[in-house]
Design an enzyme around this catalytic site. Structure first.
Site, PDB file in Angstrom:
ATOM      1  N   GLY A  40      47.360  48.232  51.061  1.00 17.82           N
ATOM      2  CA  GLY A  40      47.941  48.861  52.255  1.00 17.82           C
ATOM      3  C   GLY A  40      48.309  47.844  53.329  1.00 17.82           C
ATOM      4  O   GLY A  40      49.433  47.868  53.859  1.00 17.82           O
ATOM      5  N   ASN A  47      41.509  53.700  47.982  1.00 17.10           N
ATOM      6  CA  ASN A  47      40.924  53.227  46.728  1.00 17.10           C
ATOM      7  C   ASN A  47      40.785  54.365  45.718  1.00 17.10           C
ATOM      8  O   ASN A  47      40.508  55.505  46.096  1.00 17.10           O
ATOM      9  CB  ASN A  47      39.580  52.525  46.976  1.00 17.10           C
ATOM     10  CG  ASN A  47      38.786  53.142  48.101  1.00 17.10           C
ATOM     11  OD1 ASN A  47      39.342  53.696  49.036  1.00 17.10           O
ATOM     12  ND2 ASN A  47      37.476  53.081  48.009  1.00 17.10           N
ATOM     13  N   THR A  62      36.744  53.716  39.485  1.00 13.20           N
ATOM     14  CA  THR A  62      36.288  54.454  38.304  1.00 13.20           C
ATOM     15  C   THR A  62      35.136  55.369  38.715  1.00 13.20           C
ATOM     16  O   THR A  62      34.253  54.968  39.476  1.00 13.20           O
ATOM     17  CB  THR A  62      35.789  53.447  37.236  1.00 13.20           C
ATOM     18  OG1 THR A  62      36.842  52.510  36.981  1.00 13.20           O
ATOM     19  CG2 THR A  62      35.413  54.149  35.954  1.00 13.20           C
ATOM     20  N   SER A 105      48.648  54.159  45.894  1.00 14.38           N
ATOM     21  CA  SER A 105      47.477  53.898  45.041  1.00 14.38           C
ATOM     22  C   SER A 105      47.866  54.081  43.578  1.00 14.38           C
ATOM     23  O   SER A 105      48.792  54.827  43.266  1.00 14.38           O
ATOM     24  CB  SER A 105      46.360  54.909  45.318  1.00 14.38           C
ATOM     25  OG  SER A 105      46.009  54.941  46.656  1.00 14.38           O
ATOM     26  N   GLU A 140      52.303  50.025  43.346  1.00 12.76           N
ATOM     27  CA  GLU A 140      52.435  48.645  43.821  1.00 12.76           C
ATOM     28  C   GLU A 140      52.092  47.679  42.683  1.00 12.76           C
ATOM     29  O   GLU A 140      51.094  47.839  42.013  1.00 12.76           O
ATOM     30  CB  GLU A 140      51.489  48.426  45.011  1.00 12.76           C
ATOM     31  CG  GLU A 140      51.621  47.071  45.638  1.00 12.76           C
ATOM     32  CD  GLU A 140      53.073  46.695  45.891  1.00 12.76           C
ATOM     33  OE1 GLU A 140      53.749  47.404  46.651  1.00 12.76           O
ATOM     34  OE2 GLU A 140      53.549  45.703  45.311  1.00 12.76           O
ATOM     35  N   CYS A 190      41.690  45.872  39.263  1.00 18.30           N
ATOM     36  CA  CYS A 190      42.670  46.759  38.626  1.00 18.30           C
ATOM     37  C   CYS A 190      42.576  46.887  37.105  1.00 18.30           C
ATOM     38  O   CYS A 190      42.546  47.998  36.588  1.00 18.30           O
ATOM     39  CB  CYS A 190      44.079  46.310  38.989  1.00 18.30           C
ATOM     40  SG  CYS A 190      44.417  46.496  40.739  1.00 18.30           S
ATOM     41  N   GLN A 201      40.491  46.479  34.454  1.00 22.60           N
ATOM     42  CA  GLN A 201      39.496  47.286  33.745  1.00 22.60           C
ATOM     43  C   GLN A 201      39.581  48.752  34.171  1.00 22.60           C
ATOM     44  O   GLN A 201      39.626  49.659  33.345  1.00 22.60           O
ATOM     45  CB  GLN A 201      38.097  46.722  33.979  1.00 22.60           C
ATOM     46  CG  GLN A 201      37.026  47.643  33.430  1.00 22.60           C
ATOM     47  CD  GLN A 201      35.688  46.966  33.234  1.00 22.60           C
ATOM     48  OE1 GLN A 201      35.589  45.911  32.636  1.00 22.60           O
ATOM     49  NE2 GLN A 201      34.651  47.595  33.733  1.00 22.60           N
TER      50      GLN A 201
HETATM   51  P1  NAD Z   1      40.735  48.740  49.026  1.00 28.78           P
HETATM   52  O1  NAD Z   1      39.402  49.271  48.677  1.00 28.78           O
HETATM   53  O2  NAD Z   1      40.889  47.315  49.421  1.00 28.78           O
HETATM   54  O3  NAD Z   1      41.366  49.613  50.222  1.00 28.78           O
HETATM   55  C1  NAD Z   1      41.346  51.000  50.269  1.00 28.78           C
HETATM   56  C2  NAD Z   1      41.112  51.411  51.714  1.00 28.78           C
HETATM   57  O4  NAD Z   1      41.296  52.825  51.826  1.00 28.78           O
HETATM   58  C3  NAD Z   1      39.704  51.119  52.238  1.00 28.78           C
HETATM   59  O5  NAD Z   1      39.770  50.295  53.374  1.00 28.78           O
HETATM   60  C4  NAD Z   1      39.136  52.510  52.574  1.00 28.78           C
HETATM   61  O6  NAD Z   1      38.292  52.501  53.720  1.00 28.78           O
HETATM   62  C5  NAD Z   1      40.406  53.287  52.837  1.00 28.78           C
HETATM   63  N1  NAD Z   1      40.279  54.746  52.721  1.00 28.78           N
HETATM   64  C6  NAD Z   1      39.594  55.478  51.803  1.00 28.78           C
HETATM   65  N2  NAD Z   1      39.765  56.786  52.029  1.00 28.78           N
HETATM   66  C7  NAD Z   1      40.556  56.904  53.127  1.00 28.78           C
HETATM   67  C8  NAD Z   1      41.085  58.008  53.840  1.00 28.78           C
HETATM   68  N3  NAD Z   1      40.854  59.266  53.453  1.00 28.78           N
HETATM   69  N4  NAD Z   1      41.858  57.751  54.914  1.00 28.78           N
HETATM   70  C9  NAD Z   1      42.113  56.473  55.308  1.00 28.78           C
HETATM   71  N5  NAD Z   1      41.640  55.389  54.668  1.00 28.78           N
HETATM   72  C10 NAD Z   1      40.879  55.603  53.573  1.00 28.78           C
HETATM   73  O7  NAD Z   1      41.687  49.053  47.774  1.00 28.78           O
HETATM   74  P2  NAD Z   1      43.014  48.270  47.349  1.00 28.78           P
HETATM   75  O8  NAD Z   1      42.658  47.079  46.527  1.00 28.78           O
HETATM   76  O9  NAD Z   1      43.893  48.110  48.523  1.00 28.78           O
HETATM   77  O10 NAD Z   1      43.640  49.321  46.348  1.00 28.78           O
HETATM   78  C11 NAD Z   1      44.209  50.517  46.814  1.00 28.78           C
HETATM   79  C12 NAD Z   1      44.951  51.175  45.679  1.00 28.78           C
HETATM   80  O11 NAD Z   1      46.014  50.324  45.230  1.00 28.78           O
HETATM   81  C13 NAD Z   1      44.096  51.445  44.430  1.00 28.78           C
HETATM   82  O12 NAD Z   1      44.525  52.649  43.840  1.00 28.78           O
HETATM   83  C14 NAD Z   1      44.429  50.276  43.523  1.00 28.78           C
HETATM   84  O13 NAD Z   1      44.268  50.605  42.162  1.00 28.78           O
HETATM   85  C15 NAD Z   1      45.892  50.051  43.826  1.00 28.78           C
HETATM   86  N6  NAD Z   1      46.363  48.676  43.597  1.00 28.78           N
HETATM   87  C16 NAD Z   1      45.593  47.592  43.931  1.00 28.78           C
HETATM   88  C17 NAD Z   1      46.081  46.307  43.739  1.00 28.78           C
HETATM   89  C18 NAD Z   1      45.251  45.098  44.089  1.00 28.78           C
HETATM   90  O14 NAD Z   1      45.630  43.992  43.704  1.00 28.78           O
HETATM   91  N7  NAD Z   1      44.150  45.225  44.812  1.00 28.78           N
HETATM   92  C19 NAD Z   1      47.371  46.117  43.239  1.00 28.78           C
HETATM   93  C20 NAD Z   1      48.136  47.232  42.931  1.00 28.78           C
HETATM   94  C21 NAD Z   1      47.627  48.506  43.111  1.00 28.78           C
HETATM   95  C1  UDX Z   2      46.986  42.661  38.506  1.00 26.25           C
HETATM   96  C2  UDX Z   2      48.480  42.731  38.101  1.00 26.25           C
HETATM   97  O1  UDX Z   2      48.922  41.411  37.733  1.00 26.25           O
HETATM   98  C3  UDX Z   2      49.311  43.273  39.231  1.00 26.25           C
HETATM   99  O2  UDX Z   2      50.671  43.400  38.819  1.00 26.25           O
HETATM  100  C4  UDX Z   2      48.750  44.630  39.629  1.00 26.25           C
HETATM  101  O3  UDX Z   2      49.488  45.150  40.709  1.00 26.25           O
HETATM  102  C5  UDX Z   2      47.286  44.513  40.015  1.00 26.25           C
HETATM  103  O4  UDX Z   2      46.549  43.940  38.925  1.00 26.25           O
HETATM  104  P1  UDX Z   2      45.534  40.995  39.978  1.00 26.25           P
HETATM  105  O5  UDX Z   2      44.387  41.684  39.332  1.00 26.25           O
HETATM  106  O6  UDX Z   2      45.550  40.859  41.451  1.00 26.25           O
HETATM  107  O7  UDX Z   2      46.904  41.720  39.573  1.00 26.25           O
HETATM  108  O8  UDX Z   2      45.653  39.510  39.366  1.00 26.25           O
HETATM  109  P2  UDX Z   2      46.237  38.916  37.996  1.00 26.25           P
HETATM  110  O9  UDX Z   2      47.015  37.725  38.330  1.00 26.25           O
HETATM  111  O10 UDX Z   2      46.883  39.938  37.168  1.00 26.25           O
HETATM  112  O11 UDX Z   2      44.909  38.416  37.262  1.00 26.25           O
HETATM  113  C6  UDX Z   2      43.944  39.330  36.772  1.00 26.25           C
HETATM  114  C7  UDX Z   2      42.888  38.584  35.996  1.00 26.25           C
HETATM  115  O12 UDX Z   2      43.406  38.059  34.783  1.00 26.25           O
HETATM  116  C8  UDX Z   2      42.302  37.383  36.744  1.00 26.25           C
HETATM  117  O13 UDX Z   2      40.920  37.320  36.537  1.00 26.25           O
HETATM  118  C9  UDX Z   2      43.001  36.196  36.111  1.00 26.25           C
HETATM  119  O14 UDX Z   2      42.282  35.004  36.217  1.00 26.25           O
HETATM  120  C10 UDX Z   2      43.089  36.683  34.664  1.00 26.25           C
HETATM  121  N1  UDX Z   2      44.150  36.016  33.888  1.00 26.25           N
HETATM  122  C11 UDX Z   2      45.447  36.135  34.264  1.00 26.25           C
HETATM  123  C12 UDX Z   2      43.809  35.295  32.747  1.00 26.25           C
HETATM  124  O15 UDX Z   2      42.638  35.201  32.387  1.00 26.25           O
HETATM  125  N2  UDX Z   2      44.803  34.702  32.023  1.00 26.25           N
HETATM  126  C13 UDX Z   2      46.126  34.800  32.370  1.00 26.25           C
HETATM  127  O16 UDX Z   2      46.974  34.244  31.661  1.00 26.25           O
HETATM  128  C14 UDX Z   2      46.454  35.536  33.531  1.00 26.25           C
END
Ligand code: NAD
Ligand code: UDX
Length: 454
Positions: free
Chosen positions: A13, A87, A90, A127, A157, A272, A274
């Site tokens: 976000g 968030n 799981t 999300s 995203e 993400c 797992q």
């Molecule tokens: P995060 O835990 O960092 O952030 C989520 C936030 O939402 C927290 O700050 C929490 O307090 C807030 N929240 C929960 N319920 C709420 C509500 N009702 N109103 C307002 N705020 C609320 O999570 P994240 O890593 O930003 O991931 C968010 C989503 O995006 C997940 O579904 C995740 O799978 C997806 N996503 C994450 C990544 C990544 O790299 N982290 C990449 C792509 C997609």
């Molecule tokens: C992943 C996806 O790449 C992204 O597109 C999605 O939006 C969120 O999940 P992220 O988990 O932030 O992104 O990182 P990523 O670069 O994908 O790496 C994930 C894990 O795989 C890390 O632990 C990284 O070290 C590992 N990895 C990655 C490997 O072990 N080998 C590789 O060749 C690439």
């Protein structure tokens, strides 16, 4: 001026909305969160999230057209477009525990939107959610609001941590799914106009809602599958004398395979991969597709195998015992350029070594001592056997110390485990490190960062 609000000021976000604010000066963007601490951090000089380039983007637009606030109701009610980036972890109990996505936060966000909305809104799923979540969200919104019209879009995203700003500035694609109705298509166009401020039109893909939702799970499953494939190959390489880096290079040279995401490692981590694959597995099971579910489950099983194989290799190489031996762990984050430790392989590896009574000294340039202690003290949730949780013994925790640099961590160590590929680990003075270690000294490079030739 278009008004946007994003529920959830997390890793997705915050950066995503900051980039939208930067690229669209004509849009007012407010990011809200139920956590006051998170919002305070976004409003402070030191951001809570370490992400290269993020500070600069936030500084350019915060206070201009980017606001971080706890006043959720006000900003949601005023917005034309509401992103939901909460968030979706799981589930740890109840039906589907260990696999299904927990949509509690998502549902309460949807109910809040319905409660406070006074005008029509586009609600955007940011999300990662199970396929067909939009259907449930539509029902919640439409049954709880007074004649207000909502259009639900799926706009998953694809940013990766550590390169989030680069990924947001120049995405491979932006995906927008919507209802195939006149109103649905109009909502898709409205969101497309926002991204068109900086993303070339041919990179903005539009699909139906279910394709967009499922594409996100599919993309993560494909990416993780490549890592498990190369990691499975690494076990065979170690048994036969082949070099996995050479094999991966040769395989990746085939343009049908491509060179990216073929780095063998101690295992993938992050919030993400797992979680999303387990979610996919659960959806397949619910749809009567056990063979498909088992296929994807194997990607996670190989990842778990790779982590335990690493620990076994350390212990067996060190004469079958690491009890009271000092082991330096270089890197704790799940990848370089982030301080995020969610599902980092370092947790499992450290716990494995502690289980064998090693003393470990950890150094990571971006992870705090508090975070490391919290991660190691937390019970591990076993996704395959949710009822068998293994508590960490308090004596084992006492065997952990945190160092301020790699040299300090390695001093007097019997072995070193490199668990994150931080650039600084490539240029360490390994002769100095070797001299400060107990002999025979061991290096276990879980990220292929050390060049044995140099
Ligand atoms: P995060 O835990 O960092 O952030 C989520 C936030 O939402 C927290 O700050 C929490 O307090 C807030 N929240 C929960 N319920 C709420 C509500 N009702 N109103 C307002 N705020 C609320 O999570 P994240 O890593 O930003 O991931 C968010 C989503 O995006 C997940 O579904 C995740 O799978 C997806 N996503 C994450 C990544 C990544 O790299 N982290 C990449 C792509 C997609
Ligand atoms: C992943 C996806 O790449 C992204 O597109 C999605 O939006 C969120 O999940 P992220 O988990 O932030 O992104 O990182 P990523 O670069 O994908 O790496 C994930 C894990 O795989 C890390 O632990 C990284 O070290 C590992 N990895 C990655 C490997 O072990 N080998 C590789 O060749 C690439």
């Amino acid at each position: 001026m278009v008004k946007m609000c994003c529920l959830g000021a997390g890793y997705v976000g915050g950066p995503t909305m900051a980039v939208i604010a930067l690229k669209c000066p004509d849009v007012e963007v407010v990011v809200v969160d139920i956590s006051t601490a998170r919002i305070d951090a976004w409003n402070s000089e030191t951001l809570q999230i370490y992400e290269p380039g993020l500070d600069d983007v936030v500084k350019q637009c915060r206070g201009r057209n980017l606001l971080f606030s706890n006043d959720i109701e006000k900003h949601v009610s005023e917005a034309d477009i509401v992103f939901v980036s909460v968030n979706t972890p799981t589930k740890t109990r109840g039906l589907g525990a260990g696999k299904a996505a927990d949509l509690t936060y998502w549902e309460s966000a949807a109910r809040l939107i319905a409660d406070v909305a006074k005008s029509d809104k586009i609600v955007v799923e940011k999300s990662t959610v199970p396929v067909r979540t939009a259907e449930a969200i539509e029902k919640i919104l439409n049954h709880n609001s007074d004649g207000i019209s909502f259009q639900i879009l799926s706009n998953p995203e694809f940013l990766a941590e550590g390169t989030a700003i680069q990924d947001l500035f120049s995405p491979d694609r932006v995906l927008i799914g919507g209802r195939e109705t006149r109103e649905g298509r109009r909502a898709v166009e409205a969101l497309k106009d926002v991204y068109a401020h900086w993303v070339p039109e041919d990179r903005i893909l539009t699909t139906n809602l279910w394709s967009a939702e499922l594409s996100k799970l599919a993309a993560n499953a494909f990416l993780a599958q490549r890592i498990s494939s190369v990691n499975a190959m690494s076990a065979l390489c170690e048994a036969t004398g082949a070099n996995v880096a050479e094999v991966a290079y040769a395989v990746g040279k085939d343009s049908r395979v491509g060179p990216k995401f073929l780095n063998a490692s101690v295992g993938f981590g992050g919030s993400c991969f797992q979680k999303d694959i387990l979610n996919l597995v659960y959806i397949c099971e619910c749809n009567g597709l056990p063979e498909v579910a088992n296929y994807w489950k194997q990607v996670i099983k190989i990842n778990d195998y790779q982590k335990s194989r690493f620990v076994n290799r350390v212990v067996s190489s060190m004469f079958n015992t690491v009890a009271n031996k000092r082991i330096a762990v270089l890197g704790f984050a799940f990848k370089k350029d982030t301080g995020d430790t969610r599902e980092t392989p370092a947790i499992d590896v450290c716990k494995g070594l502690l289980g064998d009574q090693a003393k470990i000294s950890i150094y990571d340039p971006q992870v705090t001592e508090d975070q490391i202690q919290r991660d190691l003290a937390m019970n591990k949730f076993d996704w395959d056997h949710p009822l068998h949780l293994q508590p960490m013994s308090p004596t084992a925790i006492k065997q952990v110390s945190v160092a301020w640099d790699a040299y300090e961590a390695a001093k007097d160590a019997h072995g070193i485990c490199i668990l994150t590929e931080w650039d600084e680990f490539k240029t360490l003075d390994y002769t100095r490190i070797y001299e400060s270690m107990q002999k025979p000294a061991f290096v276990f490079d879980g990220r292929n960062v050390v060049d044995p030739e140099s």
